[in-house]
Scaffold this motif. Structure first.
Motif, PDB file in Angstrom:
ATOM      1  N   THR A  24      25.097  55.398  34.506  1.00 47.22           N
ATOM      2  CA  THR A  24      25.443  54.321  32.932  1.00 47.22           C
ATOM      3  C   THR A  24      27.040  54.537  32.914  1.00 47.22           C
ATOM      4  OG1 THR A  24      23.931  55.523  32.251  1.00 47.22           O
ATOM      5  CG2 THR A  24      25.663  53.917  30.533  1.00 47.22           C
ATOM      6  N   ALA A  25      27.481  55.393  33.419  1.00 43.15           N
ATOM      7  CA  ALA A  25      29.590  55.332  32.840  1.00 43.15           C
ATOM      8  C   ALA A  25      29.796  54.730  34.694  1.00 43.15           C
ATOM      9  CB  ALA A  25      30.086  56.683  33.509  1.00 43.15           C
ATOM     10  N   THR A  26      29.215  55.011  35.811  1.00 42.59           N
ATOM     11  CA  THR A  26      29.248  54.090  36.936  1.00 42.59           C
ATOM     12  C   THR A  26      29.077  52.729  36.943  1.00 42.59           C
ATOM     13  OG1 THR A  26      29.355  55.726  38.041  1.00 42.59           O
ATOM     14  CG2 THR A  26      28.782  54.223  39.140  1.00 42.59           C
ATOM     15  N   ALA A  27      27.743  52.222  36.362  1.00 46.19           N
ATOM     16  CA  ALA A  27      27.769  50.831  36.015  1.00 46.19           C
ATOM     17  C   ALA A  27      28.152  50.401  35.317  1.00 46.19           C
ATOM     18  CB  ALA A  27      26.015  51.574  35.505  1.00 46.19           C
ATOM     19  N   GLN A  28      28.720  50.840  34.203  1.00 42.15           N
ATOM     20  CA  GLN A  28      29.680  50.092  33.528  1.00 42.15           C
ATOM     21  C   GLN A  28      31.075  49.546  33.728  1.00 42.15           C
ATOM     22  OE1 GLN A  28      29.189  52.052  29.740  1.00 42.15           O
ATOM     23  NE2 GLN A  28      26.643  51.802  29.527  1.00 42.15           N
ATOM     24  N   ARG A  29      31.587  49.837  34.690  1.00 42.24           N
ATOM     25  CA  ARG A  29      32.866  49.679  34.621  1.00 42.24           C
ATOM     26  C   ARG A  29      33.167  48.579  35.378  1.00 42.24           C
ATOM     27  NH1 ARG A  29      35.541  53.113  39.735  1.00 42.24           N
ATOM     28  NH2 ARG A  29      37.331  51.201  39.227  1.00 42.24           N
ATOM     29  N   ALA A  30      34.177  48.009  34.049  1.00 39.67           N
ATOM     30  CA  ALA A  30      34.655  47.084  33.673  1.00 39.67           C
ATOM     31  C   ALA A  30      35.682  46.119  34.915  1.00 39.67           C
ATOM     32  CB  ALA A  30      34.726  46.857  32.631  1.00 39.67           C
ATOM     33  N   ASP A  31      35.871  46.621  36.285  1.00 37.81           N
ATOM     34  CA  ASP A  31      37.132  45.755  37.288  1.00 37.81           C
ATOM     35  C   ASP A  31      36.580  46.298  38.384  1.00 37.81           C
ATOM     36  OD1 ASP A  31      36.857  48.901  37.591  1.00 37.81           O
ATOM     37  OD2 ASP A  31      38.395  49.304  36.727  1.00 37.81           O
ATOM     38  N   GLY A  32      37.316  45.926  39.967  1.00 39.57           N
ATOM     39  CA  GLY A  32      36.534  46.038  40.479  1.00 39.57           C
ATOM     40  C   GLY A  32      38.011  45.879  41.751  1.00 39.57           C
ATOM     41  N   ASN A  33      38.153  45.603  42.389  1.00 44.40           N
ATOM     42  CA  ASN A  33      39.328  45.318  43.949  1.00 44.40           C
ATOM     43  C   ASN A  33      38.669  44.412  44.934  1.00 44.40           C
ATOM     44  OD1 ASN A  33      39.664  48.448  43.067  1.00 44.40           O
ATOM     45  ND2 ASN A  33      38.040  48.773  43.913  1.00 44.40           N
ATOM     46  N   ILE A  34      40.162  44.172  45.617  1.00 41.09           N
ATOM     47  CA  ILE A  34      40.516  42.957  46.044  1.00 41.09           C
ATOM     48  C   ILE A  34      41.043  43.783  47.470  1.00 41.09           C
ATOM     49  CG2 ILE A  34      40.975  40.894  47.559  1.00 41.09           C
ATOM     50  CD1 ILE A  34      40.586  39.512  44.376  1.00 41.09           C
ATOM     51  N   ASN A  35      40.319  44.299  48.481  1.00 42.15           N
ATOM     52  CA  ASN A  35      41.061  45.015  49.834  1.00 42.15           C
ATOM     53  C   ASN A  35      40.963  43.649  50.678  1.00 42.15           C
ATOM     54  OD1 ASN A  35      41.725  46.817  48.321  1.00 42.15           O
ATOM     55  ND2 ASN A  35      39.845  48.149  49.157  1.00 42.15           N
ATOM     56  N   GLY A  36      41.594  44.034  51.654  1.00 44.57           N
ATOM     57  CA  GLY A  36      42.240  42.497  53.310  1.00 44.57           C
ATOM     58  C   GLY A  36      42.828  43.271  54.031  1.00 44.57           C
ATOM     59  N   ASP A  37      43.111  41.913  55.312  1.00 48.47           N
ATOM     60  CA  ASP A  37      43.761  42.405  56.528  1.00 48.47           C
ATOM     61  C   ASP A  37      44.325  40.744  56.252  1.00 48.47           C
ATOM     62  OD1 ASP A  37      42.708  44.616  57.264  1.00 48.47           O
ATOM     63  OD2 ASP A  37      41.001  44.071  57.948  1.00 48.47           O
ATOM     64  N   ALA A  38      45.703  40.870  56.867  1.00 42.52           N
ATOM     65  CA  ALA A  38      46.372  40.551  57.082  1.00 42.52           C
ATOM     66  C   ALA A  38      47.757  40.132  58.354  1.00 42.52           C
ATOM     67  CB  ALA A  38      46.931  39.285  55.822  1.00 42.52           C
ATOM     68  N   ALA A  39      48.876  40.015  58.693  1.00 40.88           N
ATOM     69  CA  ALA A  39      49.552  40.339  59.556  1.00 40.88           C
ATOM     70  C   ALA A  39      50.210  40.917  58.219  1.00 40.88           C
ATOM     71  CB  ALA A  39      50.261  38.809  60.230  1.00 40.88           C
ATOM     72  N   PRO A  40      51.577  41.911  58.979  1.00 45.84           N
ATOM     73  CA  PRO A  40      52.336  42.336  57.723  1.00 45.84           C
ATOM     74  C   PRO A  40      53.304  41.836  57.642  1.00 45.84           C
ATOM     75  CG  PRO A  40      51.473  43.827  60.231  1.00 45.84           C
ATOM     76  CD  PRO A  40      51.311  42.725  59.923  1.00 45.84           C
ATOM     77  N   GLY A  41      53.298  42.169  56.298  1.00 46.22           N
ATOM     78  CA  GLY A  41      54.389  40.971  55.734  1.00 46.22           C
ATOM     79  C   GLY A  41      54.513  40.232  55.361  1.00 46.22           C
ATOM     80  N   ASP A  42      52.764  39.415  55.371  1.00 41.70           N
ATOM     81  CA  ASP A  42      52.018  38.585  54.704  1.00 41.70           C
ATOM     82  C   ASP A  42      51.972  38.597  53.263  1.00 41.70           C
ATOM     83  OD1 ASP A  42      52.077  37.194  56.914  1.00 41.70           O
ATOM     84  OD2 ASP A  42      49.541  36.797  56.392  1.00 41.70           O
ATOM     85  N   LYS A  43      52.473  37.707  51.991  1.00 44.55           N
ATOM     86  CA  LYS A  43      52.298  37.640  51.490  1.00 44.55           C
ATOM     87  C   LYS A  43      51.132  37.177  51.075  1.00 44.55           C
ATOM     88  CE  LYS A  43      56.901  36.672  50.862  1.00 44.55           C
ATOM     89  NZ  LYS A  43      58.569  35.768  50.668  1.00 44.55           N
TER      90      LYS A  43
END
Length: 125
Positions: A24-43
Motif C-alpha cells: 500500500t505504501a508503494t502504491a500510494q507514491r505521489a511522485d515520479g521520475n524523468i530520466n533520459g539520454d542526450a549529448a553531454p552538456g545538453d540543457k
C-alpha cells in the motif's frame, strides 16, 4: 496443539498484514521520475503543464539526465544543445514510475545532425 496452531496463524496474519502495508505504501507514491539520454552538456528543461513547476538540469559526461521525485502529472521536456532546440516531448508521470522521453538525434543541425520532429508521443512508467 491448539496453541501451536494459534501461534502459526497469528504469525501468518502478521506477515500478511506487513506485506499489505508495504504494498500500500508503494502504491500510494505521489511522485515520479524523468530520466533520459542526450549529448553531454545538453540543457534539459521540464515543466509540469498543470502546475507550472519547472526544473532544469545538464546532461552529465555520459549524456544522462535525471529528475527525481517530481509531482505526478504531464510534463513538457525540452532539450537544448548550444542554441538549438533538439527535442520537445510530452511525458506523463504515474505513481512511482519513471518516464523516459525519446533520445534526440546525435549532433545538432550545425554539426550535420537532423532536427527532431516537433513533438513526441507521451511516455509513462
Amino acid at each position: 496443539m491448539t496453541t501451536a496452531s494459534g501461534k502459526k496463524a497469528g504469525t501468518l496474519a502478521s506477515v500478511l498484514a506487513l506485506l499489505l502495508v508495504s504494498f500500500t505504501a508503494t502504491a500510494q507514491r505521489a511522485d515520479g521520475n524523468i530520466n533520459g539520454d542526450a549529448a553531454p552538456g545538453d540543457k534539459v528543461y521540464v515543466s509540469n503543464t498543470g502546475t507550472g513547476l519547472k526544473r532544469e538540469a545538464v546532461a552529465d559526461e555520459e549524456g544522462k539526465y535525471r529528475f527525481r521525485s517530481l509531482p505526478l502529472g504531464t510534463y513538457q521536456v525540452k532539450i537544448v544543445r548550444g542554441e538549438e532546440n533538439v527535442l520537445n516531448a510530452t511525458v506523463t508521470l504515474r505513481p512511482g514510475g519513471t518516464a523516459r522521453p525519446p533520445t534526440p538525434e546525435p549532433g545538432s543541425p550545425e554539426e550535420g545532425g537532423s532536427p527532431p520532429a516537433a513533438a513526441a508521443p507521451p511516455a509513462g512508467g
